[in-house]
Scaffold this motif. Structure first.
Motif, short mmCIF file in Angstrom:
data_model
loop_
_atom_site.label_atom_id
_atom_site.label_comp_id
_atom_site.label_asym_id
_atom_site.label_seq_id
_atom_site.Cartn_x
_atom_site.Cartn_y
_atom_site.Cartn_z
N PHE A 31 -50.13 -8.28 -146.29
CA PHE A 31 -50.73 -7.08 -145.59
C PHE A 31 -52.16 -8.07 -144.78
N SER A 32 -53.06 -7.20 -143.95
CA SER A 32 -54.02 -7.85 -143.55
C SER A 32 -54.69 -6.72 -143.07
N ALA A 33 -56.30 -6.64 -143.55
CA ALA A 33 -56.81 -6.14 -142.34
C ALA A 33 -58.54 -5.87 -142.26
N ARG A 34 -58.64 -5.39 -140.91
CA ARG A 34 -59.98 -6.09 -140.38
C ARG A 34 -61.05 -5.83 -141.42
N GLY A 35 -60.80 -4.47 -142.29
CA GLY A 35 -62.60 -4.10 -142.99
C GLY A 35 -62.22 -3.34 -144.07
N ALA A 36 -62.60 -2.81 -144.77
CA ALA A 36 -62.67 -2.04 -146.04
C ALA A 36 -61.84 -0.59 -145.80
N GLU A 37 -62.02 -0.20 -144.45
CA GLU A 37 -61.69 1.19 -144.37
C GLU A 37 -59.56 1.15 -144.01
N GLU A 38 -59.94 -0.12 -143.11
CA GLU A 38 -58.44 -0.51 -143.04
C GLU A 38 -57.60 -0.99 -144.10
N ALA A 39 -58.42 -1.47 -145.40
CA ALA A 39 -57.55 -1.88 -146.64
C ALA A 39 -57.12 -0.70 -147.52
N LEU A 40 -58.90 0.42 -147.61
CA LEU A 40 -58.09 1.48 -148.03
C LEU A 40 -57.34 2.49 -148.04
N GLY A 41 -56.97 2.22 -146.65
CA GLY A 41 -55.30 2.81 -146.17
C GLY A 41 -54.76 2.21 -146.30
#
Length: 274
Positions: A31-41
């Motif tokens: 999985f990948s995320a552009r930032g911490a908030e997206e990562a927490l989701g």
């Protein structure tokens, strides 16, 4: 399937790591995320084994993300991705339990693969240890319930007993046995003074003392019915030495009771069945 989450605001960096991991392993999900908030989701929805996060990002940075992961009690491994002049941040991340870090300007595919391989192996070992501990606790609870049923004669039959005795590794037939009941009758010192009105602290203190006292008894089971009542079931497989068995047991119990009276100010009435 093991799951890896890559968090980086730079798309090129995210994509490069994803491609390397997918080329090396077919049995993982990335999985990948552009930032911490997206990562927490993503962390809320998925059971991630390894988090790889850039340390400097807009908004919540990698350190803050790591701190939030630890606050939530998530147990995945973490690999920090750092750039130039970020060594102080890397040191802070290591103190928060980071597994390792990769220096982004210099990392090569073999470096990424080696770090990820080691991190996933450590996570597997932790998972195996947690499962073993969970099995041990379940077996302990089941064994305790077996003895509670045994002393209450609830649904007891010979087949029932033999099956459970075998499952818990108990000797059968039992040669000699005793049920010992400690019942608290008086405090000579206040609960507030010794145990700070903490019933669980009182219970664990009594259990520890009695367990130490009965340490030389190979086969026994402790049951705590409530804070003022404690039950020990003690047995030996051999039939011989019955009188010596009870004399030795009584001496051990007196030692425990004397200690609890002298140091904790607790007095018990004690019954020993034969």
């Amino acid at each position: 399937m093991e799951k890896i989450l890559i968090v980086d605001d730079e798309m090129f960096s995210r994509t490069a790591i994803e491609d390397i991991l997918r080329a090396e392993w077919s049995g993982i999900e990335v999985f990948s995320a552009r930032g911490a908030e997206e990562a927490l989701g993503i962390l809320e929805r998925e059971e991630i084994a390894l988090l790889m996060t850039d340390i400097k990002m807009p908004g919540m940075n990698g350190l803050e993300l790591l701190a939030e992961v630890r606050r939530r009690g998530l147990s995945m491994e973490v690999v920090i991705l750092s750039s130039y002049n970020e060594f102080d941040l890397v040191r802070q991340a290591m103190k928060l339990g980071t597994f390792d870090y990769l220096f982004k300007p210099a990392m090569l595919p073999p470096d990424i693969i080696e770090v990820v391989k080691k991190a996933l192996q450590k996570q597997r070992e932790k998972s195996s240890s947690r499962m073993a501990e969970s099995d041990r606790k379940r077996l302990s609870r089941d064994r305790e319930q077996f003895f509670r049923d045994l002393i209450s004669a609830a649904g007891i039959g010979r087949t029932w007993f033999e099956e459970r005795a075998a499952a818990f590794g108990l000797p059968e037939p039992v040669g000699k046995n005793a049920v010992v009941v400690f019942r608290l009758i008086r405090y000579r010192k206040s609960m507030a003074e010794i145990f700070k009105n903490d019933v669980s602290l009182l219970r664990s203190s009594v259990c520890n003392v009695m367990s130490e006292a009965l340490d030389s008894v190979k086969d026994c089971q402790f049951l705590c019915n409530k804070f003022d009542e404690y039950v020990w079931i003690v047995w030996e497989a051999r039939e011989d030495g019955r009188q010596e068995f009870y004399e030795r047991l009584e001496a051990l119990i007196r030692t425990a009771a004397d200690f609890l009276s002298r140091y904790y100010g607790l007095e018990f009435s004690i019954g020993i069945s034969r």
